[in-house]
Design an enzyme around this catalytic site. Sequence first.
Site, PDB file in Angstrom:
ATOM      1  N   GLY A  80       0.814  -1.213   0.000  1.00 49.24           N
ATOM      2  CA  GLY A  80       0.000   0.000   0.000  1.00 49.24           C
ATOM      3  C   GLY A  80       0.846   1.262   0.000  1.00 49.24           C
ATOM      4  O   GLY A  80       0.435   2.288  -0.550  1.00 49.24           O
ATOM      5  N   SER A  81       2.023   1.193   0.612  1.00 52.29           N
ATOM      6  CA  SER A  81       2.878   2.387   0.630  1.00 52.29           C
ATOM      7  C   SER A  81       3.279   2.759  -0.794  1.00 52.29           C
ATOM      8  O   SER A  81       3.174   3.916  -1.204  1.00 52.29           O
ATOM      9  CB  SER A  81       4.139   2.139   1.466  1.00 52.29           C
ATOM     10  OG  SER A  81       3.790   1.758   2.774  1.00 52.29           O
TER      11      SER A  81
ATOM     12  N   THR B  93      -5.542   3.260   9.590  1.00 48.57           N
ATOM     13  CA  THR B  93      -4.646   2.206  10.060  1.00 48.57           C
ATOM     14  C   THR B  93      -4.769   1.941  11.560  1.00 48.57           C
ATOM     15  O   THR B  93      -4.640   0.813  12.006  1.00 48.57           O
ATOM     16  CB  THR B  93      -3.190   2.599   9.738  1.00 48.57           C
ATOM     17  OG1 THR B  93      -3.171   3.070   8.398  1.00 48.57           O
ATOM     18  CG2 THR B  93      -2.253   1.438   9.871  1.00 48.57           C
TER      19      THR B  93
ATOM     20  N   ASP C 106      -4.989  -3.008  -0.724  1.00 48.01           N
ATOM     21  CA  ASP C 106      -4.008  -4.035  -0.344  1.00 48.01           C
ATOM     22  C   ASP C 106      -4.626  -5.440  -0.299  1.00 48.01           C
ATOM     23  O   ASP C 106      -5.301  -5.785   0.663  1.00 48.01           O
ATOM     24  CB  ASP C 106      -3.458  -3.752   1.064  1.00 48.01           C
ATOM     25  CG  ASP C 106      -2.192  -2.927   1.061  1.00 48.01           C
ATOM     26  OD1 ASP C 106      -1.699  -2.583  -0.030  1.00 48.01           O
ATOM     27  OD2 ASP C 106      -1.688  -2.635   2.160  1.00 48.01           O
TER      28      ASP C 106
ATOM     29  N   HIS D  28      -3.018  -7.930   0.499  1.00 46.80           N
ATOM     30  CA  HIS D  28      -2.449  -8.625   1.663  1.00 46.80           C
ATOM     31  C   HIS D  28      -3.056  -8.160   2.994  1.00 46.80           C
ATOM     32  O   HIS D  28      -2.636  -8.622   4.049  1.00 46.80           O
ATOM     33  CB  HIS D  28      -0.919  -8.575   1.682  1.00 46.80           C
ATOM     34  CG  HIS D  28      -0.302  -7.209   1.819  1.00 46.80           C
ATOM     35  ND1 HIS D  28       0.926  -6.908   1.273  1.00 46.80           N
ATOM     36  CD2 HIS D  28      -0.703  -6.076   2.449  1.00 46.80           C
ATOM     37  CE1 HIS D  28       1.243  -5.656   1.567  1.00 46.80           C
ATOM     38  NE2 HIS D  28       0.272  -5.136   2.279  1.00 46.80           N
TER      39      HIS D  28
ATOM     40  N   TYR E  99       4.263   2.655 -27.085  1.00 49.92           N
ATOM     41  CA  TYR E  99       3.092   2.101 -26.422  1.00 49.92           C
ATOM     42  C   TYR E  99       2.702   0.823 -27.147  1.00 49.92           C
ATOM     43  O   TYR E  99       1.843   0.829 -28.020  1.00 49.92           O
ATOM     44  CB  TYR E  99       1.921   3.085 -26.456  1.00 49.92           C
ATOM     45  CG  TYR E  99       2.315   4.453 -25.966  1.00 49.92           C
ATOM     46  CD1 TYR E  99       2.324   5.531 -26.830  1.00 49.92           C
ATOM     47  CD2 TYR E  99       2.703   4.640 -24.644  1.00 49.92           C
ATOM     48  CE1 TYR E  99       2.698   6.793 -26.380  1.00 49.92           C
ATOM     49  CE2 TYR E  99       3.078   5.891 -24.193  1.00 49.92           C
ATOM     50  CZ  TYR E  99       3.069   6.959 -25.056  1.00 49.92           C
ATOM     51  OH  TYR E  99       3.436   8.194 -24.618  1.00 49.92           O
TER      52      TYR E  99
ATOM     53  N   SER F 191      11.254  -5.124 -11.268  1.00 53.97           N
ATOM     54  CA  SER F 191      10.946  -6.552 -11.155  1.00 53.97           C
ATOM     55  C   SER F 191       9.948  -6.824 -10.037  1.00 53.97           C
ATOM     56  O   SER F 191      10.026  -6.230  -8.970  1.00 53.97           O
ATOM     57  CB  SER F 191      12.226  -7.330 -10.870  1.00 53.97           C
ATOM     58  OG  SER F 191      13.075  -7.243 -11.979  1.00 53.97           O
TER      59      SER F 191
HETATM   60  C1  PLP Z   1      -1.514  -0.531   5.690  1.00 57.16           C
HETATM   61  C2  PLP Z   1      -1.795   0.800   5.183  1.00 57.16           C
HETATM   62  C3  PLP Z   1      -0.947   1.430   4.269  1.00 57.16           C
HETATM   63  C4  PLP Z   1       0.373   0.871   3.873  1.00 57.16           C
HETATM   64  O1  PLP Z   1       0.258  -0.337   3.295  1.00 57.16           O
HETATM   65  P1  PLP Z   1       1.489  -1.347   3.314  1.00 57.16           P
HETATM   66  O2  PLP Z   1       0.931  -2.437   2.498  1.00 57.16           O
HETATM   67  O3  PLP Z   1       1.726  -1.711   4.746  1.00 57.16           O
HETATM   68  O4  PLP Z   1       2.633  -0.647   2.707  1.00 57.16           O
HETATM   69  C5  PLP Z   1      -1.317   2.648   3.763  1.00 57.16           C
HETATM   70  N1  PLP Z   1      -2.456   3.226   4.133  1.00 57.16           N
HETATM   71  C6  PLP Z   1      -3.297   2.658   5.013  1.00 57.16           C
HETATM   72  C7  PLP Z   1      -4.563   3.350   5.373  1.00 57.16           C
HETATM   73  C8  PLP Z   1      -2.991   1.423   5.582  1.00 57.16           C
HETATM   74  O5  PLP Z   1      -3.820   0.891   6.481  1.00 57.16           O
END
Ligand code: PLP
Length: 617
Positions: A156-157, A297, A388, A390, A419, A439
């Site tokens: 997510g980052s 979070t 995410d 995961h 393209y 990668s």
């Molecule tokens: C977990 C989270 C992230 C970051 O995601 P990662 O997969 O840990 O890098 C970003 N924003 C929110 C709101 C999250 O809960």
Amino acid sequence: MKNEKNTTDFKALFLGSKSENLNLFKELINNSYEDAAGWRKNFHSQDREIITSFDKKTKEFIDTQSKMEEVLNNLSSLLRGGSIPWHSPRYLGHMNSETLMPGIIAYFEAMFYNGNNVAYESSPATSKMESEVGIDFCRMLGYDPKKAWGHICADGSIANYEGLWYARNFKSLPYAIKKAFPNLVKGKTDWELNNMSVDDILKLLENNEDKWDAIKSHSVRHDSENINKLGKVFVPKTKHYSWLKAADILGIGTNNVIPIDVDKNFRMDITKLESEIQKCIDSKTPIMAVISVVGTTEEGMFDHVDKVIEIRKKIAKQNAWFYYHIDAAYGGYTRSIFLDEQNNFIPFKDLKDKYEEYGIFQNKINWPSQDVYNTFAAMGESDSITIDPHKMGYSPYSAGGIAIRDIRMRNAISYFATYVFDTKINIPDLLGAYILEGSKAGATAAAVWTNHQVVPLNISGHGKLIGHSIEGAFNFYNHLIETKKYKINEVIVNVHLLTNPDFNMVDFVFNIEGNTSLIKMNELNQKIYEETSFVEGDTYINTVLLSHTNFSNEEYGEAPLDLLNRSKVEAKDFEKEGVNILRSSILSPWLYDKDISKYFNDIFDKSIQEKLMEIIK
Ligand SMILES: *Cc1c(COP(=O)(O)O)cnc(C)c1O
């Protein structure tokens, strides 16, 4: 309770907290590597073997293999001793739980093939899967899957960095157009250039595809002259810390990231946001982007997406515009609980009946609120969304993702002019040209794709799993509300809850009755956390596991004062100390069940009782 509909049974899809499905799991894992081994043999089966029977009998060979066995045995014991038992419903901490079995097996199998999804030619099978997963994201999140685009990234980052990368580049494009092709934006004032929307820009370049590269070479990518003219980024104070990193590495500067207060439900305060935006407009300061969090979070709350969309519509009358990204890393998959089997967003008035029909909740729980519903209904009007797999996708690490509303937006960040697309399938030859990373594991795409294929991303599948998780959280939340206090000899310890949860996270504090000192309350909760968290070398002595956080005044403003008030502690030390909070994300697929939840709630009570006894004595 009977389901009228044939829906996914999640007891069939997890290994189980006691490995109840081990036999099936073994069989499937076995099939997967036998297939992969056969694939090797069958590729030019006439080719000679290289590792011979003689080789296998030499001392060196045997010693080397023994060494490998030794190390693997050691690895096993390190893993067993030093891993967190996410799979158990006793684990009530971070956003993790056991992951879906199909995804684990798919990951394992695809790992043998070791595809690299950076380029189609190094991963034809898994690249197609990733492209399909991208479409799944779009459909689930409310974008038109025919127009939108998405891909998997490490986490997510990274998705957030990419989101801000889009925002920054789009904000800079009108200046770049002015430099490269002034005729295209003739007569526009600086303010108008500053406030061209993604759609305005795409429309302008619709029949000028060949101009993108020349324009980009004048954008902030190449020419940093205008980077300070691109404006502010508004985030709620509950933002994930990746947003600061994003502003840092994109050269925007964390000083341009403006944190907006949150209300007492820990959602971005819309009135404050609107007034900050108005201040910007009044002083002709551009607004680069607004970020909302769907699933914060630390609290699991959902920002008001619909209201940000309203603001954006309102300020259009003042010729103002901002890029809108939703950080739904945690909460994105929740949208599947609002989609019917045709992937239509279910009207609010029909939700209760639908949930009954599909057996989403076992008991009557009052979810969602109208606020939560409105947020998910409006998500499709944003420009990009982080999600995410995961987290709430129950897929193995490392799987993040991003969706963008219009596939053409990719031109704003892409590298290389060529393209090139396969004509039938819309997959770039070189995905690496359109994303932040290089990668990347094909195995991740295989895992997420397989989970999505097995579990439909709507009310008949993934929505039900989300429902299990939410109901599990409410079972825990209601238990704490009903328990309210623990009696340790003469001492009474009360429980106070942070919010009525929007989602599946429960935040709470303990305080001794009569204590008015925040410092003492913080100490108590810190000690409880220490007794219920990872212990180096001996995690398994813990009877339950929690996570914790500290809400500081600096980061959270006044939002935690309501909790302090209810906990009957004085606020005078808040500015210095913040408040320590215990935090439980309930991802377990099993705690929705009343009996199971009661079993684990009793364990929780007993455990807390014992720990409090220790601490207070
Ligand atoms: C977990 C989270 C992230 C970051 O995601 P990662 O997969 O840990 O890098 C970003 N924003 C929110 C709101 C999250 O809960």
